[in-house]
Design a protein around this motif. Structure first.
Motif, PDB file in Angstrom:
ATOM      1  N   UNK A 253      27.647-112.337   9.063  1.00  0.00           N
ATOM      2  CA  UNK A 253      27.762-113.444   8.374  1.00  0.00           C
ATOM      3  C   UNK A 253      28.976-113.793   8.976  1.00  0.00           C
ATOM      4  N   UNK A 254      29.521-115.155  10.033  1.00  0.00           N
ATOM      5  CA  UNK A 254      30.773-115.149  10.793  1.00  0.00           C
ATOM      6  C   UNK A 254      30.580-116.827  11.184  1.00  0.00           C
ATOM      7  N   UNK A 255      32.569-117.065  10.859  1.00  0.00           N
ATOM      8  CA  UNK A 255      32.838-118.584  10.689  1.00  0.00           C
ATOM      9  C   UNK A 255      32.727-118.755  12.611  1.00  0.00           C
ATOM     10  N   UNK A 256      32.820-119.614  12.837  1.00  0.00           N
ATOM     11  CA  UNK A 256      33.423-119.748  14.525  1.00  0.00           C
ATOM     12  C   UNK A 256      34.464-120.578  14.487  1.00  0.00           C
ATOM     13  N   UNK A 257      35.984-120.010  14.793  1.00  0.00           N
ATOM     14  CA  UNK A 257      36.895-120.758  14.976  1.00  0.00           C
ATOM     15  C   UNK A 257      37.965-120.138  15.963  1.00  0.00           C
ATOM     16  N   UNK A 258      38.008-119.241  16.193  1.00  0.00           N
ATOM     17  CA  UNK A 258      38.347-118.049  17.237  1.00  0.00           C
ATOM     18  C   UNK A 258      37.360-117.505  18.216  1.00  0.00           C
ATOM     19  N   UNK A 259      38.545-116.954  19.221  1.00  0.00           N
ATOM     20  CA  UNK A 259      37.208-116.170  20.129  1.00  0.00           C
ATOM     21  C   UNK A 259      37.611-114.862  20.034  1.00  0.00           C
ATOM     22  N   UNK A 260      38.135-114.147  18.827  1.00  0.00           N
ATOM     23  CA  UNK A 260      37.015-113.111  18.400  1.00  0.00           C
ATOM     24  C   UNK A 260      36.041-113.557  17.161  1.00  0.00           C
ATOM     25  N   UNK A 261      35.150-114.744  16.701  1.00  0.00           N
ATOM     26  CA  UNK A 261      34.772-114.570  15.741  1.00  0.00           C
ATOM     27  C   UNK A 261      33.723-115.004  17.272  1.00  0.00           C
ATOM     28  N   UNK A 262      33.763-115.621  18.646  1.00  0.00           N
ATOM     29  CA  UNK A 262      32.576-116.063  19.103  1.00  0.00           C
ATOM     30  C   UNK A 262      32.303-114.391  19.889  1.00  0.00           C
ATOM     31  N   UNK A 263      33.649-112.732  20.117  1.00  0.00           N
ATOM     32  CA  UNK A 263      32.433-112.052  20.654  1.00  0.00           C
ATOM     33  C   UNK A 263      31.772-111.553  19.633  1.00  0.00           C
ATOM     34  N   UNK A 264      32.199-111.709  18.318  1.00  0.00           N
ATOM     35  CA  UNK A 264      31.313-110.504  17.522  1.00  0.00           C
ATOM     36  C   UNK A 264      29.838-111.487  17.378  1.00  0.00           C
ATOM     37  N   UNK A 265      29.886-112.833  17.768  1.00  0.00           N
ATOM     38  CA  UNK A 265      28.518-113.465  17.243  1.00  0.00           C
ATOM     39  C   UNK A 265      28.302-113.246  18.586  1.00  0.00           C
ATOM     40  N   UNK A 266      28.601-112.927  20.090  1.00  0.00           N
ATOM     41  CA  UNK A 266      28.041-112.372  20.930  1.00  0.00           C
ATOM     42  C   UNK A 266      27.369-111.324  21.318  1.00  0.00           C
ATOM     43  N   UNK A 267      28.239-110.617  20.751  1.00  0.00           N
ATOM     44  CA  UNK A 267      27.763-108.990  20.477  1.00  0.00           C
ATOM     45  C   UNK A 267      26.383-109.031  19.807  1.00  0.00           C
ATOM     46  N   UNK A 268      26.369-109.787  19.133  1.00  0.00           N
ATOM     47  CA  UNK A 268      24.822-109.787  18.485  1.00  0.00           C
ATOM     48  C   UNK A 268      23.692-111.061  19.127  1.00  0.00           C
ATOM     49  N   UNK A 269      24.091-111.799  18.866  1.00  0.00           N
ATOM     50  CA  UNK A 269      23.036-112.902  20.007  1.00  0.00           C
ATOM     51  C   UNK A 269      22.465-112.113  21.158  1.00  0.00           C
ATOM     52  N   UNK A 270      20.900-112.353  21.213  1.00  0.00           N
ATOM     53  CA  UNK A 270      19.878-112.323  22.009  1.00  0.00           C
ATOM     54  C   UNK A 270      18.902-113.145  21.835  1.00  0.00           C
ATOM     55  N   UNK A 271      17.880-112.639  23.174  1.00  0.00           N
ATOM     56  CA  UNK A 271      16.872-113.344  23.127  1.00  0.00           C
ATOM     57  C   UNK A 271      16.119-112.902  21.752  1.00  0.00           C
ATOM     58  N   UNK A 272      15.211-113.900  20.950  1.00  0.00           N
ATOM     59  CA  UNK A 272      14.676-113.484  19.890  1.00  0.00           C
ATOM     60  C   UNK A 272      14.911-112.834  18.861  1.00  0.00           C
TER      61      UNK A 272
END
Ligand SMILES: Cc1cc2nc3c(=O)[nH]c(=O)nc-3n(C[C@H](O)[C@H](O)[C@H](O)COP(=O)(O)OP(=O)(O)OC[C@H]3O[C@@H](n4cnc5c(N)ncnc54)[C@H](O)[C@@H]3O)c2cc1C
Length: 393
Positions: free
Chosen positions: A122-141
């Motif tokens: 469960x992530x916020x999105x304010x910093x580039x560190x947050x974006x990296x954490x989200x990007x590591x999870x996101x994928x098709x499906x």
């Protein structure tokens, strides 16, 4: 006590802080300038984080700009305390640094949702560190739930669809942003997301979050359960003002005059952490937008050097969603009427917000020229309003 070589200290290496440092040098200030950054990155732009889920910082200046302009960057050392009587700021590691003049530009932090705190996905999105954490999870499906359909939540939903994630927006209101932009605009935004394959659940109350270290399901008051692999919490931001405790400055937004001066001598504030006096509205207003942070940082530098900043233009922002650009200008919150132009079924419209018949704000999807016309119209009260259809507020 400050010494002559303490110079100007800017706390917060975001947009407002950088703009202040830039303007000081542009205006010929040749004293010491230190930019204190809580993050480990030099100042970078935040809009690409939600629009592109960008994992590399979009730096506002290249690395060489700082030594070339004799701006000392202090990275990864958040300020812990301000002591105005001694003119010092204490940094992490307990080092106290003196200042002759100080800018508070620490921005804002994502508001947490207590039900979701402690879950690793469960992530916020304010910093580039947050974006990296989200990007590591996101994928098709991957199943992403976005809690909160503000602009950032809607942009994340749009960007996550682009990578093929299965996206659900869970919003507490009947329509997103309707209080500010009106119900017609709220409906059009929801329709656009649904057409792009985003599931939008409105009037939703989250009553429980199920899972161990990772949240796996959100339970709503209706009993509906929404499965998820990741959650982005986009329920607003709060000023990053905890380090100002004990100074008397307002933690819900540091009050300033239009030039950024606080009630403490030689202490200024700008950007998302500040609440400057707005002469149009006759009250202090906190604005969480790029244009305001940029302008306020520049204005504070002018005030530090004894100049009066220019009268600010009406507030404005933009948002990119599903390949469309939404632009806004003015003060829709004071409007008593909204006029919409454009086919309700097409993604091409503008909204003009009026108060007692005079334009006070405008919003447009993919109509940059119309926004420019509305902007001129707000600034010039004698100009006739663009021709648009009346609708409910
Ligand atoms: C994902 C995202 C997308 C956005 N998109 C748009 C958009 O499309 N259009 C628009 O108009 N606006 C947008 N915004 C808003 C805009 O980016 C902000 O209004 C702007 O960044 C505010 O600048 P600031 O310098 O006040 O604060 P920030 O950019 O938040 O910078 C403050 C800095 O201070 C640091 N800091 C905090 N506490 C301390 C401390 N104690 N000591 C030292 N440093 C500290 C923070 O880590 C941060 O680096 C977006 C914001 C986000 C998060």
């Amino acid at each position: 006590m400050s010494r002559a070589d303490d110079g100007i200290v800017v706390v917060g290496g975001g947009l407002a802080g950088l703009r202040c440092a830039e303007a000081l040098r542009k205006r010929g200030y040749d004293g010491r300038v230190r930019l204190i950054c809580g993050e480990h990155e030099a100042p970078y732009d935040r809009p690409p984080l939600s629009k592109e889920l960008s994992r590399t910082p979009a730096f506002l200046r290249e690395a060489g700009w700082y030594p070339d302009n004799d701006v000392e960057l202090v990275l990864g050392r958040p300020a812990k305390a301000l002591e105005p009587a001694r003119r010092t700021v204490t940094l992490a590691g307990e080092e106290a640094i003196g200042y002759e003049k100080l800018l508070i530009a620490t921005g804002a932090g994502a508001r947490p949702l207590p039900l979701l705190s402690g879950f690793e996905n469960a992530l916020p999105l304010r910093t580039v560190a947050d974006a990296r954490a989200l990007g590591a999870i996101l994928a098709p499906g991957v199943r992403l739930v976005v809690v909160g359909a503000g602009f950032i939540g809607q942009e994340v939903a749009s960007a996550a669809r682009r990578v093929g994630a299965s996206v659900t927006i869970v919003e507490a209101l009947e329509l997103p942003l309707a209080g500010l932009l009106g119900v017609d605009v709220g409906r059009r935004l929801v329709r656009m997301h649904r057409e792009e394959g985003v599931k939008v659940i409105l009037s939703a109350q989250i009553t429980a979050a199920h899972g161990d270290s990772h949240v796996e399901e959100l339970e709503l008051a209706t009993g509906e359960r929404v499965g998820c692999d990741a959650v982005v919490v986009g329920v607003g931001v709060a000023p990053a003002a905890g380090w100002l405790a004990g100074t008397g400055l307002d933690p819900s937004g540091v009050l300033t005059d239009p030039a950024g001066r606080t009630s403490i001598p030689d202490v200024f504030a700008a950007g998302d952490v500040s609440r400057p006096f707005d002469e149009v509205q006759g009250r202090h207003v906190r604005t969480e937008h790029w244009e305001a942070a940029s302008r306020q940082g520049t204005a504070a530098a002018a005030a530090m050097l004894g100049d009066s900043p220019q009268k600010p233009p009406p507030p404005s922002f933009w948002s990119d969603q599903h390949g469309h650009r939404l632009q806004y200008v003015g003060h829709a919150d004071i409007a008593d009427e909204v006029r919409i132009d454009g086919d309700p079924d097409a993604r091409d419209f503008s909204a003009l917000y009026l108060r007692r018949g005079r334009p006070v704000a405008g919003l447009a999807l993919d109509r940059p020229r119309e926004i420019a016309a509305i902007r001129r119209c707000i600034a010039d009260s004698n100009r006739p309003a663009p021709n648009t259809k009346e609708t409910d507020r």
